[in-house]
Design an enzyme around this catalytic site. Structure first.
Site, PDB file in Angstrom:
ATOM      1  N   HIS A  70      34.818  23.862 -37.867  1.00  0.00           N
ATOM      2  CA  HIS A  70      35.142  23.598 -36.321  1.00  0.00           C
ATOM      3  C   HIS A  70      34.736  25.006 -35.544  1.00  0.00           C
ATOM      4  O   HIS A  70      34.341  24.791 -34.494  1.00  0.00           O
ATOM      5  CB  HIS A  70      36.719  23.608 -36.247  1.00  0.00           C
ATOM      6  CG  HIS A  70      37.396  23.926 -34.910  1.00  0.00           C
ATOM      7  ND1 HIS A  70      37.079  23.183 -33.701  1.00  0.00           N
ATOM      8  CD2 HIS A  70      38.018  25.046 -34.617  1.00  0.00           C
ATOM      9  CE1 HIS A  70      37.740  23.846 -32.816  1.00  0.00           C
ATOM     10  NE2 HIS A  70      38.185  24.838 -33.349  1.00  0.00           N
ATOM     11  N   ARG A  98      38.336  26.606 -47.843  1.00  0.00           N
ATOM     12  CA  ARG A  98      37.363  27.818 -47.293  1.00  0.00           C
ATOM     13  C   ARG A  98      37.783  29.206 -48.073  1.00  0.00           C
ATOM     14  O   ARG A  98      38.635  29.253 -49.023  1.00  0.00           O
ATOM     15  CB  ARG A  98      37.791  28.013 -45.873  1.00  0.00           C
ATOM     16  CG  ARG A  98      39.079  28.447 -45.361  1.00  0.00           C
ATOM     17  CD  ARG A  98      39.355  28.659 -44.165  1.00  0.00           C
ATOM     18  NE  ARG A  98      39.098  29.862 -43.647  1.00  0.00           N
ATOM     19  CZ  ARG A  98      39.446  30.154 -42.572  1.00  0.00           C
ATOM     20  NH1 ARG A  98      40.367  29.806 -41.816  1.00  0.00           N
ATOM     21  NH2 ARG A  98      38.867  31.326 -41.832  1.00  0.00           N
ATOM     22  N   ARG A  99      37.022  30.176 -47.637  1.00  0.00           N
ATOM     23  CA  ARG A  99      37.350  31.532 -48.521  1.00  0.00           C
ATOM     24  C   ARG A  99      37.395  31.568 -49.664  1.00  0.00           C
ATOM     25  O   ARG A  99      38.161  32.311 -50.195  1.00  0.00           O
ATOM     26  CB  ARG A  99      38.666  31.941 -47.690  1.00  0.00           C
ATOM     27  CG  ARG A  99      38.707  32.259 -46.254  1.00  0.00           C
ATOM     28  CD  ARG A  99      40.215  32.838 -45.824  1.00  0.00           C
ATOM     29  NE  ARG A  99      39.818  33.773 -44.430  1.00  0.00           N
ATOM     30  CZ  ARG A  99      40.763  34.326 -43.885  1.00  0.00           C
ATOM     31  NH1 ARG A  99      41.962  34.241 -44.192  1.00  0.00           N
ATOM     32  NH2 ARG A  99      40.600  34.870 -42.941  1.00  0.00           N
ATOM     33  N   TYR A 143      39.921  32.757 -26.698  1.00  0.00           N
ATOM     34  CA  TYR A 143      39.539  32.492 -25.379  1.00  0.00           C
ATOM     35  C   TYR A 143      38.971  33.813 -24.978  1.00  0.00           C
ATOM     36  O   TYR A 143      37.884  33.714 -23.942  1.00  0.00           O
ATOM     37  CB  TYR A 143      40.710  32.321 -24.455  1.00  0.00           C
ATOM     38  CG  TYR A 143      41.023  30.926 -24.738  1.00  0.00           C
ATOM     39  CD1 TYR A 143      40.274  29.887 -24.323  1.00  0.00           C
ATOM     40  CD2 TYR A 143      42.045  30.610 -25.796  1.00  0.00           C
ATOM     41  CE1 TYR A 143      40.767  28.359 -24.926  1.00  0.00           C
ATOM     42  CE2 TYR A 143      42.358  29.352 -26.222  1.00  0.00           C
ATOM     43  CZ  TYR A 143      41.663  28.422 -25.883  1.00  0.00           C
ATOM     44  OH  TYR A 143      41.800  27.028 -26.069  1.00  0.00           O
TER      45      TYR A 143
HETATM   46  C1  HEM Z   1      23.499  32.680 -39.748  1.00  0.00           C
HETATM   47  C2  HEM Z   1      24.552  32.198 -39.188  1.00  0.00           C
HETATM   48  C3  HEM Z   1      25.738  31.827 -39.927  1.00  0.00           C
HETATM   49  C4  HEM Z   1      26.149  31.435 -41.192  1.00  0.00           C
HETATM   50  C5  HEM Z   1      24.939  31.217 -42.134  1.00  0.00           C
HETATM   51  C6  HEM Z   1      27.491  31.600 -41.382  1.00  0.00           C
HETATM   52  C7  HEM Z   1      27.894  31.084 -42.447  1.00  0.00           C
HETATM   53  C8  HEM Z   1      29.475  30.947 -42.852  1.00  0.00           C
HETATM   54  C9  HEM Z   1      29.972  30.300 -44.020  1.00  0.00           C
HETATM   55  C10 HEM Z   1      29.335  29.742 -44.918  1.00  0.00           C
HETATM   56  C11 HEM Z   1      31.269  30.606 -43.806  1.00  0.00           C
HETATM   57  C12 HEM Z   1      32.413  30.356 -44.720  1.00  0.00           C
HETATM   58  C13 HEM Z   1      32.683  31.166 -45.767  1.00  0.00           C
HETATM   59  C14 HEM Z   1      34.055  30.728 -46.722  1.00  0.00           C
HETATM   60  O1  HEM Z   1      34.839  30.357 -46.220  1.00  0.00           O
HETATM   61  O2  HEM Z   1      33.895  31.026 -47.892  1.00  0.00           O
HETATM   62  C15 HEM Z   1      31.474  31.312 -42.658  1.00  0.00           C
HETATM   63  C16 HEM Z   1      32.651  31.877 -42.296  1.00  0.00           C
HETATM   64  C17 HEM Z   1      33.048  32.584 -41.139  1.00  0.00           C
HETATM   65  N1  HEM Z   1      31.981  32.719 -39.924  1.00  0.00           N
HETATM   66 FE1  HEM Z   1      30.085  32.175 -40.130  1.00  0.00          FE
HETATM   67  N2  HEM Z   1      28.125  32.069 -40.515  1.00  0.00           N
HETATM   68  C18 HEM Z   1      27.189  32.144 -39.401  1.00  0.00           C
HETATM   69  C19 HEM Z   1      27.465  32.586 -37.931  1.00  0.00           C
HETATM   70  C20 HEM Z   1      28.548  33.202 -37.371  1.00  0.00           C
HETATM   71  C21 HEM Z   1      28.644  33.521 -36.203  1.00  0.00           C
HETATM   72  C22 HEM Z   1      27.639  33.510 -35.164  1.00  0.00           C
HETATM   73  C23 HEM Z   1      30.240  33.688 -36.153  1.00  0.00           C
HETATM   74  C24 HEM Z   1      30.977  34.078 -34.794  1.00  0.00           C
HETATM   75  C25 HEM Z   1      30.457  34.650 -33.874  1.00  0.00           C
HETATM   76  C26 HEM Z   1      30.596  33.280 -37.527  1.00  0.00           C
HETATM   77  C27 HEM Z   1      32.126  33.549 -37.546  1.00  0.00           C
HETATM   78  C28 HEM Z   1      32.760  33.364 -39.090  1.00  0.00           C
HETATM   79  C29 HEM Z   1      33.897  33.378 -39.487  1.00  0.00           C
HETATM   80  C30 HEM Z   1      34.860  34.225 -38.292  1.00  0.00           C
HETATM   81  C31 HEM Z   1      34.252  33.095 -40.316  1.00  0.00           C
HETATM   82  C32 HEM Z   1      35.537  32.971 -41.386  1.00  0.00           C
HETATM   83  C33 HEM Z   1      35.535  34.393 -41.967  1.00  0.00           C
HETATM   84  C34 HEM Z   1      36.935  34.112 -42.919  1.00  0.00           C
HETATM   85  O3  HEM Z   1      37.077  33.342 -43.308  1.00  0.00           O
HETATM   86  O4  HEM Z   1      37.450  35.202 -42.912  1.00  0.00           O
HETATM   87  N3  HEM Z   1      29.912  33.034 -38.244  1.00  0.00           N
HETATM   88  N4  HEM Z   1      30.280  31.607 -42.041  1.00  0.00           N
END
Ligand code: HEM
Ligand code: CU
Ligand code: CU
Lengths: 596, 168
Positions: A385, A448-449, A238
């Site tokens: 989500h 994930r991850r 939030y």
């Molecule tokens: C270019 C834009 C983005 C792409 C291509 C992208 C792609 C991804 C992908 C593929 C994952 C999953 C990785 C995995 O679980 O193996 C991920 C995780 C995540 N993304 Fe993004 N994302 C983008 C933008 C953002 C933005 C704008 C935010 C938040 C402001 C964000 C926050 C997160 C978070 C918190 C995770 C989880 C990290 C974790 O599991 O520790 N992402 N992203």
């Protein structure tokens, strides 16, 4: 509209504060650019479309992506926006600019320390690493600098909040009978929530993880530190959202050509967020052993109530936009939609963000249901989500808001509105693809991850389509998002080249039904803070007590697993191996000698 | 304070929706026990002393009732023990899962048999096992840089082919 109303801009009136806001935004956007780069690397790597890093480095990338985006980008944007909102709505300069500079410096230093510690994970020779992801669950252990940087960053945000409360007190002394302006109201309630929320993470980092990483204490209780993390981990959601809400409530109606529908209802919404956002964190732990079902159940019920303020927001925002459209001459049941300024990237960006938030709210309700959660927990559904919520509702609103704010902060026009419009639409399209693919993959059980969600012993069975198709969809979506991020950054960078112009100032109109009709008790920050604390104590005293009673403050034992030493231990094993091979060879040599 | 009529309606409907959600979820949790919820019934233990533990020291499947089995599983960087876990079809199996090192996940792919595995805690989940077949088991929580290789197998064999104990 690009032609200003001729009024003075924010930077005209408060040049020093405007500079603070710009600096905070600068840090936010640097983190955003890096985070987006890491995002596309993940999207290509885990789908096996393109792998150019070793899979062990995937977790360095993922840690950096999480921390840079949801800690650095969102929170630096937040402090910049809140500084603007406080100064603008109280219409007074900061009390002491040195304090303001100090908290921004503390936050920046902390972020750089933590960020560099993470990125050093790419350079094995240094032996420093923090591949613990942004949730840093013990007993995986990061380098102490990772935790230390976080602590410094946190202290910076606390001082920022104090700075804004100080402005309020000073303003209040001069305006004892006035209602708190809405923007300031949002800032103050949000910061109260932040103080309560950060108790959890501060205790986890300062009392347990940091001393443990320094070797001052031997063990930690993994369930306890994890629970303290989620004490903070839900309200932080939030915290990210409130800047977007601030823009939706106070700027979007203006851009749409109208006024906010109801100021009192807005206040109710923000009070509800303050009260309800912390006593729900256990909904991230539905699957944790060691936490009784009844506590999980309470968290679930609270979570459902937390839908209320967002549903109210949907109403107020749509009503305000409709009002704007009708002011612009729109008519009909839905015909008014045509009268809206869709060519304005600030407007369209925020509307698309709001639309995705509705979709994200829907998938969030599914997460929150305790039993359905068992199906999707820790699958790709979850990032599916939150890329709708924080990754779009928040991030896209921040970008759209920047298009509107930029001239106010710099006296320069935006480089290109058409590129801005293209950018927000590409983000929406890219996210629709990536998030859809993630949700569906999650339903099939893909976790994930993970760097390589391909397993030796089994395949994921799909109801329709194939995993390969979903992967392509995810990768295309991720690539579009990256392109959109570059468009955004380039547009801003080129805007610096524009000459300064006068008369770009915009004013924000008051709400249709103003604060004066609402009960004064809404502005009683002390009261709300006290109730919020009581609710948190009710929700957390028993579960935390039970964890400590069951397995102790420092846990039942167990080693630390420093993410660096994984490598070192390989080296050590190799050393031992060579030593023992050497010894064996020597023995063999000895035997040979004897034989000869 | 002045609240618009539509606002009132919206407020009422929102509240109704929330109550509806809570009711369905409650029903799902209490009324349909397809799988037991993860709670705090499990013991706590020192992850460094797992090898001396009466059950986890030699993890495996045991018969504990007419058609009831207990499966003791240890998760560690980067494998599950035992692997595969072999159980007879048409039985009720209670899994006891713990970790010897860091936090892991344990999920039987394609089912809602799913839990976190936290060092020091024992996760307990009871699952109705029906038809014979093979199910993948995935570690779904990041547990170190070999995480992506961490998997296991659950083999459900026809009752008459079950040889009654640890596969290894
Ligand atoms: C270019 C834009 C983005 C792409 C291509 C992208 C792609 C991804 C992908 C593929 C994952 C999953 C990785 C995995 O679980 O193996 C991920 C995780 C995540 N993304 Fe993004 N994302 C983008 C933008 C953002 C933005 C704008 C935010 C938040 C402001 C964000 C926050 C997160 C978070 C918190 C995770 C989880 C990290 C974790 O599991 O520790 N992402 N992203
Ligand atoms: Cu949450
Ligand atoms: Cu794992």
């Amino acid at each position: 509209m690009s032609t200003g109303s001729g009024a003075a801009t924010f930077v005209d009136r408060y040049p020093e504060e405007a500079s603070i806001v710009r600096q905070a935004f600068f840090v936010a956007f640097v983190a955003f650019g890096l985070g987006a780069l890491f995002g596309v690397i993940q999207a290509l790597h885990r789908t096996d479309i393109l792998r150019f890093i070793p899979s062990t480095d995937y977790y360095t990338v993922l840690t950096a992506h999480g921390v840079l985006l949801v800690i650095v980008f969102t929170i630096f944007f937040l402090v910049g926006l809140f500084q603007w909102a406080i100064t603008r709505s109280f219409d007074r300069p900061v009390e002491d600019i040195r304090i303001t500079k100090a908290w921004l410096a503390l936050m920046s230093v902390g972020s750089v320390v933590t960020g560099v510690t993470i990125l050093l994970g790419f350079v094995d020779e240094v032996g420093i690493s923090a591949d613990v992801l942004f949730t840093f669950y013990a007993p995986l252990q990061a380098h102490p600098l990772f935790y230390a940087g976080l602590a410094v960053f946190l202290v910076g945000t606390w001082i920022a909040g104090a700075d804004w409360f100080r402005s309020w007190l000073a303003w209040n002394a001069e305006h004892p009978d006035d209602r708190i302006p809405l923007q300031a109201f949002v800032v103050l309630t949000t910061m109260l929530m932040w103080y309560i929320a950060t108790i959890g993470v501060a205790v986890a980092v300062l009392f347990f993880l940091l001393p443990w990483s320094l070797g001052l204490i031997e063990t930690v209780n993994p369930l306890l530190t994890r629970t303290l993390f989620w004490f903070f981990g839900h309200p932080v959601v939030y915290f990210w959202l409130m800047p977007a809400y601030l823009l939706w409530y106070t700027v979007l109606p203006k851009i749409a050509g109208g006024r906010l529908f109801s100021d009192p209802l807005a206040r109710v919404v923000f009070v509800l967020f303050l009260l309800l956002s912390t006593p729900v964190g256990i909904h991230h732990q539905y699957l944790d052993p060691g936490i009784a079902e009844s506590f999980k159940f309470i968290a679930m019920t609270n979570t459902m109530f937390l839908l209320l303020p967002s549903l109210l927001t949907a109403f107020t925002v749509v009503a305000s936009v409709e009002h704007g459209a009708r002011q612009r001459g729109g008519t009909g049941l839905f015909g008014w939609l045509r009268a809206l300024p869709w060519r304005d990237p600030a407007f369209t960006g925020m509307m698309l963000a709001g639309l995705m938030f509705a979709a994200g709210g829907f998938s969030g309700m599914i997460n929150a249901g305790m039993n359905i959660n068992y199906l999707v927990h820790n699958t790709l559904w979850v990032p599916g989500h939150f890329h709708l919520t924080v990754g779009t509702a928040v991030a896209l609103t921040m970008m759209a808001g920047t298009y509107w704010l930029w001239p106010q902060l710099t006296n320069r026009r935006l480089y290109s509105r058409p590129i801005g419009l293209l950018q927000v639409v590409v983000w929406f399209g890219g996210m629709a693809l990536m998030s859809n693919a993630m949700h569906v993959s999650g339903l099939y059980g893909i976790p994930r991850r993970t760097a390589e969600p391909q397993y030796q012993g089994f395949d994921f069975s799909t109801a329709f389509g194939s995993v390969a198709e979903l992967n392509v969809q995810l990768a295309i979506g991720g690539t579009l998002l990256f392109v959109s991020a570059l468009l955004f950054l380039a547009n801003l960078a080129f805007s610096w080249g524009n000459p300064t112009t006068s008369g770009l100032g915009q004013t924000l109109p008051p709400a249709l039904s103003g604060p004066d009709d609402s009960p004064r008790v809404l502005d009683n920050m002390r009261l709300w803070a006290a109730i919020a604390l009581v609710l948190v104590a009710l929700a957390y005293a028993l579960p935390l007590g039970a964890i400590v009673a069951d397995s102790g403050l420092f846990g039942p034992g167990g080693d630390a697993y420093p993410v660096t030493v994984v490598l070192n231990s390989v080296a050590v094993t190799a050393e031992r191996l060579t030593a023992s091979v050497g010894a064996t060879l020597a023995d063999v040599g000895g035997v040979l000698e004897v034989i000869r | 304070m002045h609240i618009h009529q539509y606002e009132k309606l919206w407020l009422g409907l929102s509240l109704l929706l929330i109550v509806g959600f809570v009711a369905t979820v409650t029903y799902g949790a209490v009324g349909t026990p397809a799988i037991s919820m993860i709670g705090d019934d499990g013991d706590t233990l020192n992850p460094n002393a797992i090898d001396d533990h009466p059950e986890f020291g030699d993890p495996g499947v045991e018969k504990v009732g007419e058609s009831e089995y207990a499966a003791y599983v240890v998760a560690r960087q980067f494998m599950f023990q035992p692997d595969p876990i072999v159980v007879p079809a048409n039985t009720t199996v209670t899994f006891y899962v713990t970790s010897a090192d860091v936090i892991h996940g344990f999920s039987v792919v394609g089912t809602n048999a799913n839990t976190m595995v936290i060092p020091g805690e024992v996760a307990e989940l009871t699952v109705e096992i029906n038809d014979p077949g093979e199910y993948g088991i995935v570690c779904h929580e990041y547990c170190g840089n070999g995480h992506h290789g961490m998997e296991g197998l659950l083999k459900v064999v026809p009752a008459d082919e079950y040889d009654g104990g640890d596969a290894e």
